[in-house]
Motif scaffolding. Sequence first.
Motif, PDB file in Angstrom:
ATOM      1  N   LEU A  83      32.552  44.376  40.685  1.00 11.17           N
ATOM      2  CA  LEU A  83      33.375  44.105  39.507  1.00 11.17           C
ATOM      3  C   LEU A  83      32.555  44.235  38.239  1.00 11.17           C
ATOM      4  O   LEU A  83      31.461  43.665  38.131  1.00 11.17           O
ATOM      5  CB  LEU A  83      33.972  42.695  39.594  1.00 11.17           C
ATOM      6  CG  LEU A  83      34.923  42.454  40.767  1.00 11.17           C
ATOM      7  CD1 LEU A  83      35.145  40.962  40.969  1.00 11.17           C
ATOM      8  CD2 LEU A  83      36.236  43.158  40.540  1.00 11.17           C
ATOM      9  N   SER A  85      33.243  43.018  35.279  1.00 10.84           N
ATOM     10  CA  SER A  85      33.186  41.702  34.653  1.00 10.84           C
ATOM     11  C   SER A  85      33.850  40.704  35.587  1.00 10.84           C
ATOM     12  O   SER A  85      34.842  41.010  36.229  1.00 10.84           O
ATOM     13  CB  SER A  85      33.909  41.714  33.299  1.00 10.84           C
ATOM     14  OG  SER A  85      35.279  42.024  33.476  1.00 10.84           O
ATOM     15  N   HIS A  86      33.271  39.525  35.697  1.00  4.83           N
ATOM     16  CA  HIS A  86      33.810  38.540  36.626  1.00  4.83           C
ATOM     17  C   HIS A  86      33.297  37.150  36.266  1.00  4.83           C
ATOM     18  O   HIS A  86      32.317  36.988  35.553  1.00  4.83           O
ATOM     19  CB  HIS A  86      33.389  38.875  38.059  1.00  4.83           C
ATOM     20  CG  HIS A  86      31.897  38.772  38.257  1.00  4.83           C
ATOM     21  ND1 HIS A  86      31.059  39.810  37.969  1.00  4.83           N
ATOM     22  CD2 HIS A  86      31.106  37.745  38.658  1.00  4.83           C
ATOM     23  CE1 HIS A  86      29.809  39.445  38.203  1.00  4.83           C
ATOM     24  NE2 HIS A  86      29.803  38.192  38.612  1.00  4.83           N
ATOM     25  N   THR A 104      38.711  37.645  36.750  1.00  8.79           N
ATOM     26  CA  THR A 104      38.476  39.018  36.292  1.00  8.79           C
ATOM     27  C   THR A 104      39.804  39.678  35.963  1.00  8.79           C
ATOM     28  O   THR A 104      40.857  39.277  36.468  1.00  8.79           O
ATOM     29  CB  THR A 104      37.755  39.838  37.380  1.00  8.79           C
ATOM     30  OG1 THR A 104      37.624  41.193  36.953  1.00  8.79           O
ATOM     31  CG2 THR A 104      38.524  39.808  38.686  1.00  8.79           C
TER      32      THR A 104
END
Length: 370
Positions: A83, A85-86, A104
Amino acid sequence: MTLEETYFYAEGGGQPADRGTVAGIDVVDVQKRDGVTVHTLAEEPDIGAGDTVEGSVDESFRTYSMRAHTASHVIYGAGRKLLDSHGYGGFDIGEDSIRMDFATSASDDDLNPLTFQRMANEVVWDGLSVDWYGMGIERARDDDRIVFNLGDDVDTTDTVRIVEVGDWDISACGGTHVRNTAEIGPIKVLGVSNPGADLVRVEYAVGPAAINRQIDETRNATRAAKTLDTSVDDLARRAEQLLEEKQSLQAELDELGEELLDARLAALAEDTQTRDGDEWLVGTVNAVGPNTVADRIGELGDDTADVVVLVGTDGSTFIVVGTGGETDANAVIDDVTGEFGGGGGGRPTLAQGGGLDANPDSVVEYLRRD
């Protein structure tokens, strides 16, 4: 009940409370309340303050929780790499499966469960060391690598416990863990989904539950392959082939249905009637559904009739009404459903109803009344 010392893990951070006995009585719950571990027993014990009691933690369930919890770090580590962004969105250990939530904006369509499964089991196979140690909370907060999984406890402490899984994952976590990822055993990823806004959920199983899920999948795939007279390796290709054949047959069936419908309309056009200044074409149709009928009526020109009403069956009796004159199609639907039950509606020029409690011939006879 509170004890001066206890080995029982209190529920928290997504990990369930330990099971076992205290003074020979089953422990049904363990919670932290105002920093104190409280044990709830199945019945009132015959003991008092100052007595010495023996506690026994259910080793099998504790081991399962340790493996499942450590697996969450492995799954989260995979999410770090998959991912863009998470954040940490939640975690929960169930009897047969575990869920890990990522905060996310990614979609489950962007993630393959088998990719999570392959990456997680590679970490298990590599046998990474699992270590834990204390760290000042401010120092931990300043380290962007560290994910916090401590709930409300993080607001009441100066130090936190850091759990590090090799170079794969590092988190502030208060749960129980095995010492090496090889102790987790097999991990079976059951699915990836979006349970809510800005959340991606990975559900998985560990140990015997993971093995049983894999056995069930293999058994079902073998049965399906046998039914389709192919091998498990060729099952996907055979399924795609059957889908293509089904779609081709459906297209042919739709085309034949349209031809049959056109022939029926041509026959009914020879027996129209005039009502309130409009020319009505009313009759029954066979072997076509209401949507096909509605699509065809919607394509008819004004030269067919001012009002076209076709009645058929598709599990139950349906009616489709198309108009080009002063008559409102919804008024015809309301008239018929008022007489025979069911319901429906649509636009003033095209509407349909279903669930009529009558055969098509009776509905046509009713509409042809003077």
